[in-house]
Design a protein around this motif. Structure first.
Motif, PDB file in Angstrom:
ATOM      1  N   LEU A 172       0.852  -1.077   0.076  1.00 46.58           N
ATOM      2  CA  LEU A 172       0.047  -0.128   0.059  1.00 46.58           C
ATOM      3  C   LEU A 172       0.973   1.105   0.008  1.00 46.58           C
TER       4      LEU A 172
ATOM      5  N   THR B 201      -0.139   7.092   1.444  1.00 48.18           N
ATOM      6  CA  THR B 201      -1.332   7.669   1.166  1.00 48.18           C
ATOM      7  C   THR B 201      -2.630   6.980   1.671  1.00 48.18           C
ATOM      8  N   ARG B 202      -2.775   5.535   0.996  1.00 47.58           N
ATOM      9  CA  ARG B 202      -3.601   4.707   1.495  1.00 47.58           C
ATOM     10  C   ARG B 202      -3.583   4.268   3.023  1.00 47.58           C
ATOM     11  N   HIS B 203      -2.535   3.629   3.225  1.00 50.62           N
ATOM     12  CA  HIS B 203      -1.970   3.172   4.502  1.00 50.62           C
ATOM     13  C   HIS B 203      -2.406   4.178   5.464  1.00 50.62           C
TER      14      HIS B 203
ATOM     15  N   SER C  51      -4.376   6.977   5.530  1.00 51.12           N
ATOM     16  CA  SER C  51      -5.693   7.182   5.345  1.00 51.12           C
ATOM     17  C   SER C  51      -6.576   5.978   6.036  1.00 51.12           C
TER      18      SER C  51
END
Length: 418
Positions: free
Chosen positions: A176, A179-181, A183
């Protein structure tokens, strides 16, 4: 033979007691959740620092300055949070700080320069510092109601949250984006804050059992516990400073181990990268184990003996860890150090809070946090001048100092005229 009125009164009293105990259990679970949240979110952010460094194209020096935003935000906020707890209550302040911490962890991967990163980390550090003071203040109030020294259990939740956050971050770092992690971490944190915060806000601050003063210490060796009465007003600030100094000595060691344990193993003992990483892992694991058993230890030994034994154990462990000629002896020393340091910080914060409430928690936490800031750069400078093993012996020196300070203050909390 009891009259019907007396029987009814006894039944109502028993029901109220059961309800009160149930509320205290719910309150304890909610506060524990916030301690876990604090460690989990912070460790999740730390796991993504290398990726965010690449994203911002920051040099080591620029990244170091940006990371000071966390420290600056936390230090500047702690004393103010103590005042907020006194004005609005520790429960609402804990929930607000939890929202700020969880929400702001999603901001660092949105930055593209060291300056922007430093600014958002200032916000993140504000949430981190505020939550530390507010949740510790709520824990101190609960301890007074329970009349049991359960503060180490809360800090064990922080340690376990940190281990979980770091472990999860390591597992998903290659799958990931930051940003995804972060978030997803923010969403989880906000959900946990909503669930635990609902319980926290719905329950009032519990009244101390057996009086209005701080909870007495269980077990023998009641050196640092306040007996009936209170210290002279002129000694209160000095006592808070003493407990803050113990917290500083402990946090110095925690910060040093986080930043330098792996490097010592790899650089000075030729450990592989994986084995070097185990240095901090065994330290953190044994710290969590020590905190999980901390309440039982406090009830058996009392606070003074626990502080003295912990400081002496950590000093011996760190001397072994820093000067041992083999990797396995060094790892053993790091494990013993974690076990020794485990309960020093929780006990110091609890005692400062018992003396002056949220203000004492804020003052001792600020001093303690200063130790975490002081440790890594001090050891870096000493390593340049002498060597890293010699520099790491300062952790042993400060752990021994914490034991000496605890011994010297063993009678200081007794009321005047006792």
């Amino acid at each position: 033979m009891p009259t019907p009125n007396k029987t009814r009164t006894a039944i109502l009293g028993a029901r109220r007691s059961v309800t009160a105990d149930r509320d205290l259990a719910r309150l304890r679970a909610a506060i524990t959740a916030f301690f876990f949240l604090d460690g989990f979110v912070f460790a999740g952010w730390v796991a993504r620092i290398p990726a965010i460094k690449d994203q911002t194209s920051a040099s080591e020096g620029a990244l170091g300055l940006a990371l000071l935003g966390v420290s600056a935000g936390g230090t500047a906020t702690m004393m103010a949070t103590g005042r907020l707890c006194r004005r609005f209550g520790s429960h609402p302040t804990t929930v607000a700080a939890g929202v700020l911490l969880a929400g702001s962890v999603a901001l660092p991967p949105l930055t593209h320069s060291a300056l922007a990163l430093g600014l958002v980390l200032l916000v993140f550090g504000t949430g981190f510092g505020a939550l530390n003071v507010a949740m510790n203040s709520a824990a101190v109030d609960l301890i007074a109601a329970l009349r049991r020294p359960v503060m180490p259990g809360f800090h064990a939740a922080f340690s376990l949250g940190g281990m979980a956050g770091a472990g999860l971050g390591g597992l998903i770092a290659d799958h990931l984006s930051p940003t995804r992690h972060l978030s997803l971490l923010a969403v989880f944190g906000l959900l946990l804050t909503a669930v635990a915060g609902r319980t926290l806000i719905s329950l009032p601050v519990p009244a101390p059992r057996g009086g209005t003063g701080p909870a007495a210490e269980s077990g023998p060796a009641t050196g640092l516990a306040s007996p009936p009465g209170a210290p002279r007003p002129g000694r209160v600030r000095w006592l808070v400073a003493v407990f803050g100094l113990i917290a500083l000595c402990t946090a110095y060691g925690e910060g040093a181990m986080a930043d330098w344990a792996a490097l010592h193993l790899h650089q000075d003992l030729d450990a592989s990268a994986g084995l070097a990483a185990a240095g901090y892992a065994v330290f953190a694991l044994m710290m969590a184990v020590g905190r999980l058993s901390g309440t039982a230890l406090l009830e058996r030994l009392g606070q003074t003996r626990t502080l003295i034994a912990g400081g002496a154990t950590a000093a011996a462990g760190m001397l072994l860890g820093s000067l041992a000629p083999t990797i396995w002896l060094t790892l053993l020393g790091f494990a013993v150090t974690g076990l020794g340091l485990a309960n020093l910080f929780p006990v110091a914060i609890a005692r400062a809070g018992a003396l002056t409430g949220a203000g004492g928690v804020a003052a001792a936490s600020t001093l303690g946090y200063g130790g975490m800031l002081l440790g890594p750069p001090t050891i870096g400078f000493l390593a340049d001048w002498y060597s890293l093993p010699v520099a790491l012996t300062t952790v042993a020196a400060l752990a021994a100092m914490a034991a000496v300070v605890a011994y010297g203050a063993r009678n200081a909390a007794r009321p005047a005229g006792s």
